[in-house]
Design a protein around this motif. Structure first.
Motif, PDB file in Angstrom:
ATOM      1  N   VAL A 182      29.104   9.806  -2.571  1.00 37.50           N
ATOM      2  CA  VAL A 182      29.014  10.851  -1.548  1.00 37.50           C
ATOM      3  C   VAL A 182      28.352  12.078  -2.158  1.00 37.50           C
ATOM      4  N   GLY A 183      27.246  12.495  -1.563  1.00 38.07           N
ATOM      5  CA  GLY A 183      26.564  13.703  -2.013  1.00 38.07           C
ATOM      6  C   GLY A 183      27.156  14.949  -1.374  1.00 38.07           C
ATOM      7  N   ILE A 184      26.946  16.079  -2.019  1.00 33.88           N
ATOM      8  CA  ILE A 184      27.331  17.385  -1.461  1.00 33.88           C
ATOM      9  C   ILE A 184      26.251  18.382  -1.862  1.00 33.88           C
ATOM     10  N   THR A 185      25.632  19.028  -0.879  1.00 36.54           N
ATOM     11  CA  THR A 185      24.639  20.053  -1.205  1.00 36.54           C
ATOM     12  C   THR A 185      25.379  21.349  -1.521  1.00 36.54           C
ATOM     13  N   THR A 186      24.925  22.038  -2.556  1.00 39.67           N
ATOM     14  CA  THR A 186      25.685  23.206  -3.028  1.00 39.67           C
ATOM     15  C   THR A 186      25.119  24.535  -2.555  1.00 39.67           C
ATOM     16  N   TYR A 187      23.948  24.527  -1.936  1.00 40.84           N
ATOM     17  CA  TYR A 187      23.380  25.768  -1.395  1.00 40.84           C
ATOM     18  C   TYR A 187      24.000  26.113  -0.045  1.00 40.84           C
ATOM     19  N   VAL A 242      28.320  13.331  -5.901  1.00 39.72           N
ATOM     20  CA  VAL A 242      27.021  13.708  -6.450  1.00 39.72           C
ATOM     21  C   VAL A 242      26.653  15.107  -5.952  1.00 39.72           C
ATOM     22  N   LEU A 243      26.487  16.043  -6.881  1.00 38.44           N
ATOM     23  CA  LEU A 243      26.069  17.400  -6.523  1.00 38.44           C
ATOM     24  C   LEU A 243      24.560  17.424  -6.342  1.00 38.44           C
ATOM     25  N   ILE A 244      24.086  18.046  -5.252  1.00 40.33           N
ATOM     26  CA  ILE A 244      22.654  18.189  -5.000  1.00 40.33           C
ATOM     27  C   ILE A 244      22.354  19.681  -4.904  1.00 40.33           C
ATOM     28  N   GLY A 245      21.667  20.214  -5.909  1.00 44.01           N
ATOM     29  CA  GLY A 245      21.402  21.646  -5.954  1.00 44.01           C
ATOM     30  C   GLY A 245      21.042  22.076  -7.361  1.00 44.01           C
ATOM     31  N   PRO A 246      21.151  23.364  -7.646  1.00 42.87           N
ATOM     32  CA  PRO A 246      20.803  23.847  -8.987  1.00 42.87           C
ATOM     33  C   PRO A 246      21.781  23.322 -10.035  1.00 42.87           C
ATOM     34  N   LYS A 247      21.325  23.252 -11.261  1.00 44.05           N
ATOM     35  CA  LYS A 247      22.158  22.786 -12.367  1.00 44.05           C
ATOM     36  C   LYS A 247      23.374  23.691 -12.526  1.00 44.05           C
ATOM     37  N   GLY A 264      19.406   4.698  -0.161  1.00 42.10           N
ATOM     38  CA  GLY A 264      20.695   4.083  -0.435  1.00 42.10           C
ATOM     39  C   GLY A 264      21.299   4.486  -1.765  1.00 42.10           C
ATOM     40  N   GLU A 265      20.772   5.562  -2.365  1.00 43.25           N
ATOM     41  CA  GLU A 265      21.302   6.021  -3.649  1.00 43.25           C
ATOM     42  C   GLU A 265      22.591   6.826  -3.473  1.00 43.25           C
ATOM     43  N   ILE A 266      22.802   7.363  -2.287  1.00 40.75           N
ATOM     44  CA  ILE A 266      24.114   7.876  -1.886  1.00 40.75           C
ATOM     45  C   ILE A 266      24.428   7.264  -0.526  1.00 40.75           C
ATOM     46  N   ASP A 267      25.712   7.078  -0.229  1.00 38.64           N
ATOM     47  CA  ASP A 267      26.122   6.441   1.020  1.00 38.64           C
ATOM     48  C   ASP A 267      26.309   7.446   2.144  1.00 38.64           C
ATOM     49  N   ALA A 268      26.703   8.655   1.791  1.00 40.81           N
ATOM     50  CA  ALA A 268      26.940   9.718   2.760  1.00 40.81           C
ATOM     51  C   ALA A 268      26.683  11.050   2.066  1.00 40.81           C
ATOM     52  N   CYS A 269      26.532  12.101   2.861  1.00 40.11           N
ATOM     53  CA  CYS A 269      26.347  13.419   2.259  1.00 40.11           C
ATOM     54  C   CYS A 269      27.027  14.479   3.119  1.00 40.11           C
ATOM     55  N   VAL A 270      27.568  15.483   2.462  1.00 43.33           N
ATOM     56  CA  VAL A 270      28.190  16.632   3.120  1.00 43.33           C
ATOM     57  C   VAL A 270      27.282  17.830   2.879  1.00 43.33           C
ATOM     58  N   THR A 271      27.028  18.597   3.932  1.00 38.78           N
ATOM     59  CA  THR A 271      26.134  19.740   3.783  1.00 38.78           C
ATOM     60  C   THR A 271      26.592  20.882   4.675  1.00 38.78           C
ATOM     61  N   MET A 272      26.058  22.086   4.405  1.00 32.81           N
ATOM     62  CA  MET A 272      26.438  23.276   5.153  1.00 32.81           C
ATOM     63  C   MET A 272      25.770  23.354   6.517  1.00 32.81           C
ATOM     64  N   HIS A 273      24.579  22.796   6.641  1.00 30.74           N
ATOM     65  CA  HIS A 273      23.819  22.907   7.882  1.00 30.74           C
ATOM     66  C   HIS A 273      22.790  21.803   7.920  1.00 30.74           C
ATOM     67  N   SER A 291      26.595  28.152   1.036  1.00 28.45           N
ATOM     68  CA  SER A 291      27.957  28.628   1.278  1.00 28.45           C
ATOM     69  C   SER A 291      28.037  30.143   1.145  1.00 28.45           C
ATOM     70  N   GLU A 292      28.724  30.782   2.086  1.00 31.45           N
ATOM     71  CA  GLU A 292      28.970  32.214   1.994  1.00 31.45           C
ATOM     72  C   GLU A 292      29.953  32.536   0.871  1.00 31.45           C
ATOM     73  N   LEU A 293      30.640  31.514   0.388  1.00 33.18           N
ATOM     74  CA  LEU A 293      31.655  31.706  -0.649  1.00 33.18           C
ATOM     75  C   LEU A 293      31.127  31.366  -2.040  1.00 33.18           C
ATOM     76  N   GLY A 294      29.855  30.988  -2.121  1.00 34.92           N
ATOM     77  CA  GLY A 294      29.236  30.746  -3.418  1.00 34.92           C
ATOM     78  C   GLY A 294      29.212  29.290  -3.833  1.00 34.92           C
ATOM     79  N   ILE A 295      28.290  28.976  -4.735  1.00 31.01           N
ATOM     80  CA  ILE A 295      28.143  27.609  -5.232  1.00 31.01           C
ATOM     81  C   ILE A 295      29.404  27.150  -5.947  1.00 31.01           C
ATOM     82  N   GLU A 296      30.066  28.069  -6.667  1.00 30.45           N
ATOM     83  CA  GLU A 296      31.268  27.697  -7.421  1.00 30.45           C
ATOM     84  C   GLU A 296      32.344  27.141  -6.500  1.00 30.45           C
TER      85      GLU A 296
END
Length: 394
Positions: free
Chosen positions: A32-37, A63-68, A95-104, A39-44
């Motif tokens: 499961v991917g998650i994009t880290t850009y 799997v984190l998708i975003g800056p290092k 098919g390298e990730i099955d699903a992804c969560v994102t902000m928008h 968020s109003e609360l920050g990448i952390e």
């Protein structure tokens, strides 16, 4: 040293067996991917939620998708939101990730998301169908499809025969009639009775708080507000601390599993959304989408929707068919236009030789145009009397 290696190998085998028994996929974790850009609360905050999700479920790989960032999680480095979304789609489609969560995410018309909340009355989980996106431009048609999307999601999460209620909003009685027609013709819908003394399948505010149905059907904008209230009523609204987010985009011919979070979602909700996505994959959500729409169509869904749209157009004059200009890449969005006027706005731009498409932005429906045509498109729509809200803020 040899004994330690043997013990480690044995431990891994037992872990793999346990994982295979749970998921049916020996040696293969759900990714499961998650994009880290965004968020109003920050990448952390996003990374912390991702780490919580990973620690609570060894059968998945986050799997984190975003800056290092400084994290032991798998990372796919991408800079800027445009590159992040491009990489997310690439990973999903390969098919390298099955699903992804994102902000928008700009879902196409016909796709909407099913939120998942914990209701305060009795601490019961409930699916809100739907919370973002647009199932159709006709309100009642959209709510009918929203209901099917909710049933699909609930079944993917292991509820074999989810109970269904319809929130008492404009169009609820028409949705009730359509669903009863579908039920009579073979598409089983497990209607639930309101907790109020007069009962009925149309739900009131009490039923929301109690979580009476497994699936609560509503229009998307109302569902979006409900998600925000259920997620942050204890925090004052600036931090969403409860629930599982706005859920997966579901549509009849849609093949990506993309789940939505608010930009105000705190790390607990981020974690829950990731686990929500993983469980949908384990529940074979893509197959259930196909199965449920097949059954609904066999029960006459298409004819019911055609009748609705025919009725809604009785009072309007026939429109001349407009041929769109050659297709262009559409990356810029214009907000502010009412969803009922969205198709007409696009046709208006086509008449002026500007290629446009409909879509859904973070503030509601949008018209999508090429970046070089944005200013001209805004001017044309404003001159035509549309309530144009300038470029979509997302």
């Amino acid at each position: 040293m040899a004994d330690n290696n043997v013990k480690a190998m044995i431990g891994k085998v037992f872990n793999d067996i346990a994982h295979a028994m749970e998921t049916g996929q020996f040696g293969q974790k759900v990714r499961v991917g998650i994009t880290t850009y965004g968020s109003e609360l920050g990448i952390e905050n996003v990374v912390q939620g991702a780490e919580i999700a990973q620690n609570r479920d060894s059968s998945i790989e986050v799997v984190l998708i975003g800056p290092k960032v400084d994290s032991s999680l798998t990372q796919v480095v991408a800079e800027g939101e445009e590159e992040v979304y491009s990489k997310m789609e690439e990973l999903l489609d390969k098919g390298e990730i099955d699903a992804c969560v994102t902000m928008h995410y700009n879902f196409p018309i016909g796709v909407s998301t099913v939120g998942r909340v914990v209701t305060p009355g009795k601490g019961k989980e409930m699916f809100i169908a739907t919370t973002t996106g647009t199932s159709a431009t006709n309100r009642v048609e959209a709510m009918i499809k929203n209901g099917i999307n909710g049933i699909i999601t609930a079944k993917s999460m292991g509820i074999e025969d989810p109970t269904v209620g319809i929130l008492n909003v404009d169009g609820a009685r028409q949705v009730e009639k359509a669903f009863k027609d579908l039920n009579d013709k073979g598409y089983n819908i497990n209607f639930v009775e309101s907790s109020r003394s007069d009962g009925g399948v149309v739900m009131r505010g009490n039923d929301l708080l109690l979580g009476v149905p497994d699936v609560m059907i509503t229009d998307t904008l109302t569902g979006n507000i409900l998600m925000k209230v259920f997620s942050s009523y204890t925090t004052g609204g600036s931090y969403e601390s409860q629930g599982y987010g706005y859920g997966p985009g579901i549509g009849q011919d849609y093949d990506r599993v993309v789940l939505i979070l608010s930009r105000a979602s705190g790390s607990p909700v981020v974690a829950n959304a990731i686990n929500y996505g993983a469980n949908l994959i384990k529940g074979n959500v893509k197959n259930i989408v196909k199965e449920e729409f097949k059954k609904a169509n066999e029960a006459g869904l298409k004819s019911i929707l055609e009748a609705l749209n025919k009725d809604s157009k009785k009072s309007t004059e026939p429109q001349e068919e407009i041929t769109p200009p050659p297709a262009e890449t559409v990356t810029e969005t214009i907000s502010g236009i009412d969803i009922m006027d969205l198709d007409d706005a696009v046709a208006n731009l086509w008449q002026k030789n500007i290629y446009a498409e409909t879509g859904m932005g973070c503030t509601g429906p949008v018209v999508m145009v090429n970046e070089n045509k944005l200013n001209e498109a805004i001017r044309i729509l404003a001159d035509a009397g549309y309530n144009v809200g300038d470029k979509d803020p997302c």
